[in-house]
Design an enzyme around this catalytic site. Structure first.
Site, PDB file in Angstrom:
ATOM      1  N   LYS A 176      23.998  -1.428  -6.301  1.00  0.00           N
ATOM      2  CA  LYS A 176      23.816  -1.017  -7.224  1.00  0.00           C
ATOM      3  C   LYS A 176      24.993  -0.031  -8.508  1.00  0.00           C
ATOM      4  O   LYS A 176      25.992  -0.140  -9.024  1.00  0.00           O
ATOM      5  CB  LYS A 176      22.454  -1.136  -8.258  1.00  0.00           C
ATOM      6  CG  LYS A 176      21.802  -1.748  -7.490  1.00  0.00           C
ATOM      7  CD  LYS A 176      20.171  -2.055  -7.774  1.00  0.00           C
ATOM      8  CE  LYS A 176      19.364  -2.516  -6.693  1.00  0.00           C
ATOM      9  NZ  LYS A 176      17.709  -2.725  -6.537  1.00  0.00           N
ATOM     10  N   THR A 185      12.444 -16.889  -6.134  1.00  0.00           N
ATOM     11  CA  THR A 185      11.269 -15.529  -7.129  1.00  0.00           C
ATOM     12  C   THR A 185      12.454 -15.812  -8.453  1.00  0.00           C
ATOM     13  O   THR A 185      12.167 -15.891  -9.267  1.00  0.00           O
ATOM     14  CB  THR A 185      11.724 -14.232  -6.393  1.00  0.00           C
ATOM     15  OG1 THR A 185      10.738 -14.618  -5.176  1.00  0.00           O
ATOM     16  CG2 THR A 185      10.827 -13.558  -6.821  1.00  0.00           C
ATOM     17  N   GLY A 200      11.319  -8.506  -9.779  1.00  0.00           N
ATOM     18  CA  GLY A 200      10.323  -9.122 -10.087  1.00  0.00           C
ATOM     19  C   GLY A 200      10.896 -10.445 -11.051  1.00  0.00           C
ATOM     20  O   GLY A 200      12.173 -10.501 -11.031  1.00  0.00           O
ATOM     21  N   GLY A 214      17.407  -4.720 -12.922  1.00  0.00           N
ATOM     22  CA  GLY A 214      16.027  -5.821 -12.873  1.00  0.00           C
ATOM     23  C   GLY A 214      16.591  -6.190 -14.599  1.00  0.00           C
ATOM     24  O   GLY A 214      17.483  -7.260 -15.495  1.00  0.00           O
TER      25      GLY A 214
HETATM   26  N1  HSE Z   1      14.540  -4.210  -3.877  1.00  0.00           N
HETATM   27  C1  HSE Z   1      15.087  -3.304  -4.767  1.00  0.00           C
HETATM   28  C2  HSE Z   1      14.847  -2.450  -5.546  1.00  0.00           C
HETATM   29  C3  HSE Z   1      14.270  -5.326  -5.545  1.00  0.00           C
HETATM   30  O1  HSE Z   1      13.627  -2.066  -4.723  1.00  0.00           O
HETATM   31  O2  HSE Z   1      14.963  -2.038  -6.715  1.00  0.00           O
HETATM   32  C4  HSE Z   1      16.086  -5.691  -6.641  1.00  0.00           C
HETATM   33  O3  HSE Z   1      17.596  -4.774  -6.807  1.00  0.00           O
END
Ligand code: HSE
Length: 433
Positions: free
Chosen positions: A205, A13, A302, A134
């Protein structure tokens, strides 16, 4: 200006989003870089799936080593995820003098120190904008836009899946499991979604944000984490009655030599900026000593949003390559990795708390509970007692003034031994600002 050649490992993706970004916005990008960025090779074990992108013959190959060993490739983009192979590819590429871009949050959270060190030793750069938030350019913002600041606080909603689940539970009254199923259907959840709902993804993160903001790669395991998997619709409703919403927050604060670092569900006042970040959106609040507060909001996952972030790192590096200053910016934007800063244990936290007790329905229970809290220096600010719940348990719900977590742990342990509670007590930290 030279043509900059890129090799991409992983055509899933995010890989497809990155290729699409570089091809579809080619003109804009080359006018900003001053030269062409060429996708020379893409390696993936799956050569058959149609990603909706047409590539010249020979670009898509199976062998990642062919990218790492290609002397014409300047930038290697690792988008396979996972720890072992991805780490091998990244380190090998850097040792061959290639700059690296990755979206691999777990790898950076677990092995960041080593990866940043090898980048510096080999005078190459590593970009990881896509690893947090993202499309949101929060890493660039901290590294460059806020580079004059001592960062005081980071507070983020950085897991879109959890935020989506909490939004559905709050706005639609959906049970937890139905909300999880919805998130999986929409495709932004990790596979399996355990890492989203247990706080691991947000803690990955946060570890990355801490390393960039404070210049210290932190051991991932030292970050306290709790997920949303124990929250019930009752807690969401009681929080609402008190004027709060529930959010999964990732919080880091610089506490003079120690860093507070924690991921857990938190109650935030309904008019708080974080309370109004809904659906699968992400938001990261950053406070610097000069800039004061700033907020970064957007889509956290995404194909196109993440492709946008990966492409931004490729573009930054292409500009550096063209200017001949490829090692201008160290990986964390700190000339030296800082030492001597440790993570503060959760037991040293000082904050208000929410408790939901499932109490036996008999006279004197409330006074026993408040007695134990009082003996442990915990002062109650409000109480709600609703009607009799299932199994004859009575929910007693309280908010406290600021208390010490170590006192809270001790009080809850003492209460558990008193035969007045019929179930585990729910404790949620309150974040006022
Ligand atoms: N699975 C992660 C979220 C997406 O739900 O934020 C990408 O880091």
């Amino acid at each position: 200006m030279q043509q900059v050649n890129v090799g991409i490992i992983g055509f899933g993706t995010v890989g497809a989003g990155t290729v699409e970004a570089l091809l579809n916005n080619r003109e804009t990008i080359s006018s900003r870089v001053g030269s062409e960025i060429i996708i020379k090779r893409i390696a993936d074990l799956d050569l058959d799936t149609d990603r909706g992108i047409s590539l010249p013959a020979g670009v898509l190959i199976k062998d990642a080593e062919a990218i790492i060993n290609d002397p014409e490739i300047h930038i290697v983009v690792e988008l396979i995820g996972g720890l072992t192979k991805a780490k091998e590819f990244i380190l090998a590429a850097m040792k061959k003098g290639k700059h690296v871009v990755t979206a691999n949050k777990a790898l950076l959270a677990e092995c960041g120190s080593e990866i940043y060190r090898v980048a510096v030793e080999n005078r190459v750069n590593i970009g990881f904008e896509a690893s947090v938030g993202g499309a949101i350019p929060v890493i660039h913002s901290i590294k460059e836009g806020l580079s004059a600041n001592n960062i005081k606080t980071i507070m983020g909603i950085v897991n879109g899946t959890s935020n989506y689940i909490l939004t559905r539970m709050t706005q639609d009254g959906l049970p937890y499991n139905d909300a999880v199923a919805g998130a999986v259907r929409l495709g932004f959840a990790e596979d399996p979604p355990t890492l989203d709902v247990d706080g691991t993804d947000a803690a990955h993160k946060l570890a990355i944000l801490i390393s960039v903001a404070f210049g210290v790669p932190v051991p991932f395991k030292s970050i306290y984490r709790e997920g949303i998997d124990n929250l019930t619709p009752d807690d969401i409703n009681f929080a609402g009655d008190f004027g709060y919403r529930l959010k999964l927050l990732a919080i880091a604060r610089n506490r003079e030599g120690k860093i507070e670092a924690r991921v857990h569900p938190a109650m935030v006042p309904k008019n708080h900026i974080m309370a109004n970040v809904n659906e699968a959106y992400n938001a990261i609040y950053v406070e610097g000593d000069l800039a004061g507060p700033s907020l970064y909001y957007g889509i956290g996952a995404g194909r196109r949003p993440t492709g946008s972030a990966v492409a931004s790192d490729i573009i930054s590096m292409a500009r550096q390559i063209n200017s001949g200053a490829a090692t201008l910016m160290p990986p964390l934007a700190h000339a030296r990795v800082r030492r001597g800063i440790s993570i503060q244990g959760i037991e040293d936290l000082h904050t208000p708390y929410y408790f939901r007790f499932s109490a036996v329905d008999e006279p004197g229970v409330l006074s026993k509970i408040s007695g134990v809290l009082g003996e442990n220096n915990i002062s109650i600010s409000s109480v709600i007692q609703k009607g009799r719940g299932e199994k004859g348990a009575v929910p007693i719900v309280m908010l406290t003034h600021e208390a010490k977590e170590k006192d809270v742990i001790k009080a809850l342990n003492e209460m558990a031994g008193l035969d007045i509670l019929m179930d585990r007590t729910m404790m949620i930290r309150v974040e006022q600002g």
